[in-house]
Write an enzyme that holds these catalytic residues in place. Structure first.
Site, mmCIF file in Angstrom:
data_model
loop_
_atom_site.group_PDB
_atom_site.id
_atom_site.type_symbol
_atom_site.label_atom_id
_atom_site.label_comp_id
_atom_site.label_asym_id
_atom_site.label_seq_id
_atom_site.Cartn_x
_atom_site.Cartn_y
_atom_site.Cartn_z
ATOM 1 N N SER A 136 84.378 49.089 113.389
ATOM 2 C CA SER A 136 84.009 50.366 114.005
ATOM 3 C C SER A 136 85.060 50.723 115.042
ATOM 4 O O SER A 136 85.756 49.839 115.560
ATOM 5 C CB SER A 136 82.655 50.227 114.702
ATOM 6 N N TYR A 149 76.408 45.230 120.029
ATOM 7 C CA TYR A 149 76.978 45.702 118.764
ATOM 8 C C TYR A 149 78.493 45.842 118.882
ATOM 9 O O TYR A 149 79.245 45.355 118.030
ATOM 10 C CB TYR A 149 76.342 47.049 118.402
HETATM 11 P P1 NDP Z 1 73.092 51.389 107.268
HETATM 12 O O1 NDP Z 1 72.139 50.938 108.303
HETATM 13 O O2 NDP Z 1 72.959 52.752 106.705
HETATM 14 O O3 NDP Z 1 73.134 50.337 106.064
HETATM 15 C C1 NDP Z 1 73.333 48.982 106.348
HETATM 16 C C2 NDP Z 1 73.020 48.171 105.121
HETATM 17 O O4 NDP Z 1 73.207 46.788 105.477
HETATM 18 C C3 NDP Z 1 71.565 48.324 104.685
HETATM 19 O O5 NDP Z 1 71.478 48.298 103.299
HETATM 20 C C4 NDP Z 1 70.909 47.100 105.303
HETATM 21 O O6 NDP Z 1 69.765 46.666 104.641
HETATM 22 C C5 NDP Z 1 72.016 46.072 105.149
HETATM 23 N N1 NDP Z 1 71.782 44.969 106.067
HETATM 24 C C6 NDP Z 1 71.567 45.046 107.390
HETATM 25 N N2 NDP Z 1 71.264 43.839 107.876
HETATM 26 C C7 NDP Z 1 71.300 42.985 106.826
HETATM 27 C C8 NDP Z 1 71.040 41.609 106.684
HETATM 28 N N3 NDP Z 1 70.664 40.860 107.726
HETATM 29 N N4 NDP Z 1 71.158 41.039 105.473
HETATM 30 C C9 NDP Z 1 71.506 41.795 104.406
HETATM 31 N N5 NDP Z 1 71.741 43.106 104.463
HETATM 32 C C10 NDP Z 1 71.623 43.698 105.671
HETATM 33 O O7 NDP Z 1 74.535 51.193 107.956
HETATM 34 P P2 NDP Z 1 75.920 51.951 107.700
HETATM 35 O O8 NDP Z 1 76.140 52.173 106.271
HETATM 36 O O9 NDP Z 1 75.991 53.072 108.647
HETATM 37 O O10 NDP Z 1 76.926 50.835 108.247
HETATM 38 C C11 NDP Z 1 77.703 50.038 107.389
HETATM 39 C C12 NDP Z 1 78.808 49.415 108.202
HETATM 40 O O11 NDP Z 1 79.583 50.433 108.824
HETATM 41 C C13 NDP Z 1 78.315 48.515 109.328
HETATM 42 O O12 NDP Z 1 79.151 47.398 109.441
HETATM 43 C C14 NDP Z 1 78.455 49.392 110.560
HETATM 44 O O13 NDP Z 1 78.605 48.628 111.719
HETATM 45 C C15 NDP Z 1 79.700 50.169 110.200
HETATM 46 N N6 NDP Z 1 79.854 51.422 110.913
HETATM 47 C C16 NDP Z 1 78.931 52.429 110.773
HETATM 48 C C17 NDP Z 1 79.094 53.611 111.460
HETATM 49 C C18 NDP Z 1 78.124 54.725 111.357
HETATM 50 O O14 NDP Z 1 78.209 55.675 112.159
HETATM 51 N N7 NDP Z 1 77.205 54.720 110.409
HETATM 52 C C19 NDP Z 1 80.253 53.832 112.346
HETATM 53 C C20 NDP Z 1 81.160 52.719 112.398
HETATM 54 C C21 NDP Z 1 80.961 51.570 111.705
HETATM 55 P P3 NDP Z 1 68.288 46.968 105.291
HETATM 56 O O15 NDP Z 1 68.229 48.448 105.499
HETATM 57 O O16 NDP Z 1 67.384 46.472 104.252
HETATM 58 O O17 NDP Z 1 68.258 46.198 106.567
#
Ligand code: NDP
Length: 244
Positions: A136, A149
Site C-alpha cells: 500500500s 495496518y
Molecule cells: P478486501 O477486503 O476487499 O478483500 C480481501 C480478501 O482477502 C477477501 O477475500 C478476504 O476474505 C481475504 N482475506 C482477508 N483475511 C484473510 C485471511 N485471514 N485468510 C484468508 N483470506 C483472507 O481487500 P482489498 O481487495 O481492498 O485488498 C487487497 C490487498 O490490497 C490488501 O493487501 C490490501 O492491504 C491492499 N490494498 C488495498 C487498498 C484499498 O484501498 N482497497 C489500498 C492499498 C492496498 P474474507 O472477506 O473472507 O475475510
C-alpha cells in the site's frame, strides 16, 4: 501489451473479494492455472463459477497450522500474489494486542509462510518464479488510525527486499505494488466520512483514487517476463499522491 500466462500455475491469496478476485479473473483469462486461496467459501464457490477450472483453497491465513495443512502440499506454483490482508482502524494510543497480533499474522506472517512454501518448491524444481506482495502507499505515508495496518505494509517493503536478495540467486523475483485507495470492501472501512474522502481524493494530482484494473495490471506486469530485470522493487499505483 498482451500477456500470456499459459503453462504457468499461479497462487493468489485473499482471492475471494476485491483486488485478489480481480487478479484471479485476469490470470485465468490470460491462460494461467490458478489456485485461489481465501477465507470465505461462498466467495470461492462464486469465483469458481466465473472462472471454470480454477482450484480453490479455503483457509484462514492468520492460522499458521491451518495454512500449513491447506497449502503445505499445494504442488508446483510459478507465480504468487500475496494479497490477503485485514484492516482494523485504531488510533495509536488505543492499539490492542489482539488487533496487532491478528493484523501482523494475516498481513505479514502469512506472506513469509506462503512464500516459503512456494519458493522451496521453485528451488526444488530448479525453475524461475515471480512473487508480488500487495502492499500500500501507507508503507510510505501516514494515515490517521492505521498504525498497525500501515506498519505491516512498511515491514512488507523490507521483507520484499530481503526476499528479493535471498531468492534472486534462484531466479525468483520479488516485488510489491503499492496502491492508494481502491474501491473495495476494505476501503469502505476507511472512507466512512464523505468529506474526508473528497478531500483525500482531491489531494491526488490525478484527482482520483486507483482503479482496481490498474492495480491488477501492475501485478500482472510484475508477475510476467516483461519485468524480468525488476526485483526488490515496488510500483506505486497512487494517482501521483506521493509526488504531491
Ligand atoms: P478486501 O477486503 O476487499 O478483500 C480481501 C480478501 O482477502 C477477501 O477475500 C478476504 O476474505 C481475504 N482475506 C482477508 N483475511 C484473510 C485471511 N485471514 N485468510 C484468508 N483470506 C483472507 O481487500 P482489498 O481487495 O481492498 O485488498 C487487497 C490487498 O490490497 C490488501 O493487501 C490490501 O492491504 C491492499 N490494498 C488495498 C487498498 C484499498 O484501498 N482497497 C489500498 C492499498 C492496498 P474474507 O472477506 O473472507 O475475510
Amino acid at each position: 501489451m498482451r500477456l500470456d500466462f499459459s503453462g504457468g500455475r499461479a497462487l493468489v491469496t485473499g482471492a475471494g473479494k476485491g483486488i485478489g478476485r480481480g487478479t484471479v479473473k485476469a490470470l485465468h483469462a490470460l491462460g494461467a492455472a490458478v489456485i485461489a486461496v481465501s477465507r470465505t467459501n461462498t466467495d470461492l464457490v462464486s469465483l469458481s463459477e466465473q472462472c471454470p477450472g480454477i482450484e480453490t483453497v479455503c483457509v484462514d491465513l492468520g492460522d499458521w497450522e491451518a495454512t500449513e495443512r491447506a497449502l503445505g502440499s499445494v504442488g508446483p506454483v510459478d507465480l504468487l500474489v500475496n494479497n490477503a490482508a485485514t484492516l482494523q482502524m485504531q488510533p495509536f494510543l488505543e492499539v490492542t494486542k489482539d488487533v496487532f497480533d491478528r493484523t501482523f499474522n494475516v498481513n505479514l506472517r502469512s506472506v513469509v509462510q506462503v512464500s516459503q512454501i512456494v519458493a522451496r518448491g521453485l528451488i526444488q524444481r530448479g525453475v524461475p518464479g515471480s512473487i508480488v506482495n500487495v502492499s500500500s502507499m501507507v508503507a510510505h505515508v501516514t494515515f490517521p488510525n492505521l498504525a498497525v495496518y500501515s506498519s505491516t505494509k512498511g515491514a512488507m517493503t523490507t521483507l520484499t527486499k530481503v526476499m528479493a536478495a535471498e531468492l534472486g540467486p534462484y531466479k525468483i523475483r520479488v516485488n510489491s505494488v503499492n496502491p492508494t485507495v481502491v474501491p473495495t470492501a476494505m476501503s469502505q472501512k476507511v472512507l466512512t466520512d464523505p468529506d474526508f474522502a473528497r478531500k483525500l481524493k482531491e489531494r491526488h494530482p490525478l484527482g482520483k483514487f486507483a482503479e482496481m484494473e490498474d492495480v491488477v495490471n501492475s501485478i500482472l506486469f510484475l508477475l510476467s517476463d516483461r519485468s524480468a530485470s525488476t526485483s526488490g522493487s515496488g510500483i506505486l499505483v497512487d494517482a501521483g499522491y506521493l509526488a504531491s
